[in-house]
Write a protein that holds these residues in place. Structure first.
Motif, mmCIF file in Angstrom:
data_model
loop_
_atom_site.group_PDB
_atom_site.id
_atom_site.type_symbol
_atom_site.label_atom_id
_atom_site.label_comp_id
_atom_site.label_asym_id
_atom_site.label_seq_id
_atom_site.Cartn_x
_atom_site.Cartn_y
_atom_site.Cartn_z
ATOM 1 N N GLU A 226 0.840 -1.189 0.000
ATOM 2 C CA GLU A 226 0.000 0.000 0.000
ATOM 3 C C GLU A 226 0.877 1.241 0.000
ATOM 4 O OE1 GLU A 226 -3.146 -0.192 2.995
ATOM 5 O OE2 GLU A 226 -2.727 -2.330 3.212
ATOM 6 N N GLY A 227 0.424 2.258 -0.698
ATOM 7 C CA GLY A 227 1.203 3.484 -0.739
ATOM 8 C C GLY A 227 0.495 4.567 -1.518
ATOM 9 N N TYR A 228 1.262 5.577 -1.892
ATOM 10 C CA TYR A 228 0.717 6.712 -2.634
ATOM 11 C C TYR A 228 1.538 6.968 -3.882
ATOM 12 C CZ TYR A 228 -2.412 7.969 1.186
ATOM 13 O OH TYR A 228 -3.407 7.961 2.134
ATOM 14 N N ALA A 229 0.846 7.197 -4.977
ATOM 15 C CA ALA A 229 1.460 7.683 -6.202
ATOM 16 C C ALA A 229 1.603 9.199 -6.063
ATOM 17 C CB ALA A 229 0.578 7.316 -7.393
ATOM 18 N N PRO A 230 2.193 9.857 -7.056
ATOM 19 C CA PRO A 230 2.234 11.321 -7.013
ATOM 20 C C PRO A 230 0.827 11.928 -6.891
ATOM 21 C CG PRO A 230 3.681 10.495 -8.734
ATOM 22 C CD PRO A 230 2.896 9.315 -8.233
ATOM 23 N N GLY B 15 6.402 8.272 -5.858
ATOM 24 C CA GLY B 15 5.423 7.811 -4.883
ATOM 25 C C GLY B 15 6.053 7.521 -3.537
ATOM 26 N N ASN B 16 5.251 6.991 -2.633
ATOM 27 C CA ASN B 16 5.720 6.609 -1.310
ATOM 28 C C ASN B 16 5.091 5.287 -0.917
ATOM 29 O OD1 ASN B 16 7.276 9.093 -0.276
ATOM 30 N ND2 ASN B 16 5.333 9.983 -0.972
ATOM 31 N N LEU B 17 5.917 4.296 -0.614
ATOM 32 C CA LEU B 17 5.415 3.012 -0.142
ATOM 33 C C LEU B 17 5.075 3.138 1.330
ATOM 34 C CD1 LEU B 17 4.877 0.020 -0.793
ATOM 35 C CD2 LEU B 17 7.244 -0.459 -0.131
ATOM 36 N N GLY B 18 3.837 2.784 1.684
ATOM 37 C CA GLY B 18 3.393 2.905 3.061
ATOM 38 C C GLY B 18 3.370 1.567 3.779
ATOM 39 N N ILE C 143 0.039 7.406 -13.981
ATOM 40 C CA ILE C 143 -0.025 6.283 -14.921
ATOM 41 C C ILE C 143 1.350 5.651 -15.106
ATOM 42 C CG2 ILE C 143 -0.448 5.669 -17.342
ATOM 43 C CD1 ILE C 143 -2.655 7.860 -17.313
ATOM 44 N N LYS C 144 2.392 6.463 -15.123
ATOM 45 C CA LYS C 144 3.748 5.936 -15.275
ATOM 46 C C LYS C 144 4.102 5.008 -14.119
ATOM 47 C CE LYS C 144 7.784 5.598 -17.245
ATOM 48 N NZ LYS C 144 7.937 4.859 -18.524
ATOM 49 N N LEU C 145 3.789 5.423 -12.899
ATOM 50 C CA LEU C 145 4.072 4.580 -11.737
ATOM 51 C C LEU C 145 3.280 3.282 -11.812
ATOM 52 C CD1 LEU C 145 4.567 5.591 -8.072
ATOM 53 C CD2 LEU C 145 2.874 3.831 -8.599
ATOM 54 N N ILE C 146 1.999 3.375 -12.149
ATOM 55 C CA ILE C 146 1.147 2.182 -12.238
ATOM 56 C C ILE C 146 1.669 1.238 -13.313
ATOM 57 C CG2 ILE C 146 -1.161 1.346 -12.855
ATOM 58 C CD1 ILE C 146 -2.257 3.938 -11.594
#
Length: 240
Positions: free
Chosen positions: A85-89, A119-122, A217-220
């Motif tokens: 779980e985390g956050y993209a930009p 992003g940030n991995l939570g 989209i790039k991160l995904i």
């Protein structure tokens, strides 16, 4: 038609895109199913589902049989289901389902992608509450027989929550806890499921500009390229 339309179109084309990636995902589904419930599909509904998903991506029967044989070998690699779980930009929540035989490798790869692409991995639980876990069953309209409205009413007792039409597919949704019973009901009714899986539906979404959406989209995309990643869910609005 706009950015969101093009994004949805691209995402649909990417679903199970790439034969190697699709076969890897199905092979791991078979492995996990057999480890949980044995190698006889008549007594293992999860294995029946994995085999059905294999057919949906045109995996040859010889490959399916080989995957089953490998999974029953006492020296076969054991795959585990893990989540991230985390956050993209731009504050978009991201939930990743993965299967792995080397957790350290998978953790390192996922962390690298989040870090490299803004992003940030939570920690577990950091975004899980933003999604509802649902059962999703896709049926090709050309294979569906009967009156949908009539069958829809009958399927409510089996756990059906909603039905959507997506171009050439009918998509049934159930609560997480009704996934197995609904699968059995569709099998009993001989309704041919093209693909079935557990998905996470965002309870709210975030609208982004085109430039912001491109970063997400790039991160995904980079997460989905990893062989260990089975599904990526997010809270970016795709409806515009």
């Amino acid at each position: 038609m706009g950015r969101a339309f093009e994004y949805r179109k691209a995402r649909k084309m990417k679903r199970w895109a790439g034969m190697a990636k699709a076969f890897t995902k199905v092979t791991r589904e078979i492995n996990i199913a057999i480890k949980e419930g044995g190698a006889d599909p008549d007594y293992n509904p999860r294995l029946r589902l994995a085999i059905a998903n294999a057919k949906a991506v045109n995996m040859p029967k010889a490959n399916v049989d080989a995957a089953i044989k490998r999974a029953t070998d006492k020296d076969a690699a054991n795959f585990d289901e893990v989540t991230f779980e985390g956050y993209a930009p731009h504050g978009v929540a991201v939930f990743v389902d993965a299967t792995t035989d080397n957790n350290n490798r998978t953790v390192a790869n996922i962390r690298h992608v989040f870090s490299k692409y803004g992003g940030n991995l939570g920690v577990n639980g950091s975004v899980d509450y933003m999604f509802e876990r649902k059962g999703q069953f896709r049926v090709k309209q050309e294979k569906f027989k009967g009156d949908l409205e009539e069958i829809e009413l009958e399927l409510i007792d089996a756990g059906l929550e909603s039905v959507e039409r997506e171009e050439d597919e009918i998509v049934f949704y159930t609560a997480f806890e009704d996934f197995g019973s609904f699968q059995n009901e569709l099998e009993n009714r001989k309704i041919p499921v093209d693909n079935a899986e557990l998905v996470r539906i965002p309870t709210h979404t975030k609208t982004l500009s085109d430039t912001e959406a491109e970063a997400v989209i790039k991160l995904i995309d980079m997460l989905e390229e990893d062989d260990d990643v089975a599904n990526v869910f997010h809270t970016m609005d795709e409806t515009e």
